[in-house]
Write a protein that holds these residues in place. Structure first.
Motif, short mmCIF file in Angstrom:
data_model
loop_
_atom_site.label_atom_id
_atom_site.label_comp_id
_atom_site.label_asym_id
_atom_site.label_seq_id
_atom_site.Cartn_x
_atom_site.Cartn_y
_atom_site.Cartn_z
N VAL A 53 0.84 -1.20 0.00
CA VAL A 53 0.00 0.00 0.00
C VAL A 53 0.87 1.25 0.00
O VAL A 53 0.59 2.22 -0.70
N GLN A 54 1.95 1.22 0.77
CA GLN A 54 2.83 2.39 0.81
C GLN A 54 3.48 2.65 -0.54
O GLN A 54 3.67 3.80 -0.94
N ASP A 62 -4.59 6.45 8.23
CA ASP A 62 -5.40 5.67 9.17
C ASP A 62 -6.39 4.80 8.41
O ASP A 62 -6.55 3.62 8.71
N GLU A 63 -7.04 5.37 7.40
CA GLU A 63 -8.01 4.61 6.63
C GLU A 63 -7.36 3.40 5.95
O GLU A 63 -7.92 2.31 5.95
N SER A 64 -6.18 3.61 5.39
CA SER A 64 -5.46 2.49 4.76
C SER A 64 -5.10 1.43 5.79
O SER A 64 -5.23 0.23 5.53
N LEU A 65 -4.67 1.87 6.97
CA LEU A 65 -4.30 0.92 8.03
C LEU A 65 -5.51 0.08 8.42
O LEU A 65 -5.41 -1.14 8.54
N ALA A 69 -5.90 -3.96 7.93
CA ALA A 69 -6.23 -4.80 9.09
C ALA A 69 -7.47 -5.64 8.79
O ALA A 69 -7.51 -6.84 9.09
N ASP A 70 -8.48 -5.02 8.18
CA ASP A 70 -9.71 -5.75 7.81
C ASP A 70 -9.38 -6.88 6.85
O ASP A 70 -9.82 -8.02 7.03
N LEU A 79 -1.89 -4.06 14.00
CA LEU A 79 -1.24 -3.60 12.77
C LEU A 79 -0.53 -2.27 13.00
O LEU A 79 0.56 -2.04 12.48
N GLU A 80 -1.14 -1.40 13.80
CA GLU A 80 -0.50 -0.12 14.14
C GLU A 80 0.82 -0.37 14.86
O GLU A 80 1.81 0.32 14.60
#
Length: 181
Positions: A53-54, A62-65, A69-70, A79-80
């Motif tokens: 993703v990066q 945050d939304e990507s994280l 995770a989902d 994940l954070e």
């Protein structure tokens, strides 16, 4: 006086979920699925997923994280923890190019301070900042593992060793960031 945030509010934020199909691109999903297939459990692909993703977005919002995770069937909190442990995962926006200047003892003994001062002055930024044009982010790095060729930096994942002012100027000129802003 600092504001105290109730623990339930913190937990609700930390465990926010989003549907990854609404956030991640199909190419990101496909690449993450490929990595997941290489591991025994989906969460084991966490670092790979963050890197995928990066690569597309230059940083992990945050939304990507939450989406990652989902997709990996893991908590956003876990994940954070992974994302913030690794210094090559960016949780804030970065420039088009990222310079990690090694500040290990070997680099300090080989003129780190002169190199650091020159980079900061030439780019007109401090460590952790991005140039006003969004081109270059300057970050410190504890060790790049090339102590025998200090001082060193990593530019967009590529090691550059045996630095001096001339090599820094040439490097910055190639990136279009060689003048004070």
């Amino acid at each position: 006086m600092s504001k105290v945030i109730p623990i339930k509010q913190v937990q609700a934020y930390a465990e926010q979920t989003v549907d990854y199909r609404q956030v991640l691109s199909q190419s990101e999903i496909d690449a993450i699925e490929h990595e997941c297939a290489l591991y025994e459990s989906r969460p084991a692909a966490a670092i790979d997923a963050l890197q995928i993703v990066q690569r597309e977005r230059r940083w992990i919002s945050d939304e990507s994280l939450y989406a990652i995770a989902d997709m990996l069937c893991m908590s956003a909190t876990a994940l954070e923890g992974i994302a913030t442990f690794y210094n090559l995962i960016y949780r804030q926006p970065v420039g088009q190019h990222v310079i990690h200047l090694c500040n290990s003892i070997s680099c300090w003994l080989n003129d780190f301070q002169t190199i650091a001062d020159h980079l900061r002055n030439t780019l007109n930024v401090e460590f952790g900042q991005t140039t006003s044009d969004g081109n270059i982010t300057l970050l410190p790095n504890v060790c790049l593992g090339c102590c025998n060729k200090a001082p060193a930096l990593m530019l967009d994942g590529e090691l550059i060793e045996n630095l001096d002012i001339a090599s820094i100027d040439k490097l910055l000129q190639s990136l279009g960031g060689g003048k004070n802003e």
